[in-house]
Design a protein around this motif. Sequence first.
Motif, short mmCIF file in Angstrom:
data_model
loop_
_atom_site.label_atom_id
_atom_site.label_comp_id
_atom_site.label_asym_id
_atom_site.label_seq_id
_atom_site.Cartn_x
_atom_site.Cartn_y
_atom_site.Cartn_z
N HIS A 1 -21.30 -7.31 13.83
CA HIS A 1 -20.92 -8.55 12.74
C HIS A 1 -20.48 -7.50 11.73
N PHE A 2 -18.96 -7.86 11.39
CA PHE A 2 -18.59 -7.40 10.14
C PHE A 2 -18.88 -8.01 8.79
N LEU A 3 -19.32 -7.47 7.81
CA LEU A 3 -20.08 -7.90 6.68
C LEU A 3 -19.23 -8.13 5.63
N LYS A 4 -18.84 -6.84 5.12
CA LYS A 4 -17.97 -6.93 3.88
C LYS A 4 -16.91 -5.31 3.92
N GLY A 5 -16.06 -5.40 3.33
CA GLY A 5 -15.29 -4.21 2.83
C GLY A 5 -14.98 -3.98 1.31
N GLU A 6 -15.27 -2.65 0.94
CA GLU A 6 -14.91 -2.36 -0.59
C GLU A 6 -14.38 -0.88 -0.46
N GLY A 7 -13.58 -0.76 -1.76
CA GLY A 7 -13.10 0.66 -1.72
C GLY A 7 -11.99 0.70 -3.08
N GLY A 8 -11.16 1.50 -3.10
CA GLY A 8 -10.33 1.60 -4.15
C GLY A 8 -9.35 2.85 -4.16
N TRP A 9 -8.78 3.28 -5.16
CA TRP A 9 -7.98 4.26 -5.20
C TRP A 9 -8.00 4.92 -6.60
N ILE A 10 -7.75 6.29 -6.42
CA ILE A 10 -7.92 7.21 -7.84
C ILE A 10 -6.53 7.80 -7.92
N ASN A 11 -6.04 7.86 -9.27
CA ASN A 11 -4.66 8.40 -9.52
C ASN A 11 -5.01 9.52 -10.38
N TYR A 12 -5.17 11.00 -10.02
CA TYR A 12 -5.21 11.89 -11.12
C TYR A 12 -3.98 12.51 -11.53
N ASP A 13 -2.91 11.93 -10.90
CA ASP A 13 -1.50 12.72 -11.41
C ASP A 13 -0.91 11.66 -12.01
#
Length: 255
Positions: A152-164
């Motif tokens: 059972h797929f419950l949730k997805g989370e994440g993101g991106w970080i731009n250091y440039d």
Amino acid sequence: MIKKHKNLLLCTIIVLLLISVTSTAFGFQENGDNFPIVIFEKELIEDKDELFERARNKVSDVVNNNNIVSQGFLKEKNSETKIPLKVYTTTQLYRIEKLPGGGINTYYATTNLIEIQSSGGSRDAWKWDETGGVKAYNTIYYSLKGNKKYAHFLKGEGGWINYDYPQVSLANRQVKHGKFGIKEDGGLIDEIRRYKPTSNYSYNTPSHWTYIEAHPLHYFGETTLVDIIATDGSQWELILDNDAGSTFSGDQWAL
């Protein structure tokens, strides 16, 4: 006589309370034990530094990260050529439940992390730090039960970080959740949900996305994409894919 009845009533109440406490302590509940009983639970690691260290050192709570397929690609805009990127993956087991009538339900969180330099190359970073580049990460939360027969797929989370920044900028963030397979209670589910977050994200799956049979031709998971735009005008797509049970090439996940 009235005092005698009061004492009898008081004794009866005490006995009933003792039975209730004892039943709860040993995991018994009313209505046929209709609710799962938590037998293990721990706090999830959410710190990116710690997760990256676990992934880089191949530290995971389960073998082979439950066979979650993790892929990362860098693709030049308007080109079909994909450059594979190294993906660091770690899985946490954070909850176990005993199900009514027997059986176990286990809960997992599998995290992927990738990093690229602004020049378009990939590198193996030793720290999730501010040394430059663009980083992407995501986590899928899921549960397995019936000796991992159902998923059972419950949730997805994440993101991106731009250091440039401002040498490069990020745009056109996209997230896709998908699920395909035979449901535990019968019937087929074949659905996709698309999102366009403006920053980091966290999306629960729809309530009707119930357990599916764990089968090589069935799958669930998440794909993320972000455009990387450099000051020289070049544009790239950074793709991070996280899915379980699939045997396809990945083209079907095209956002």
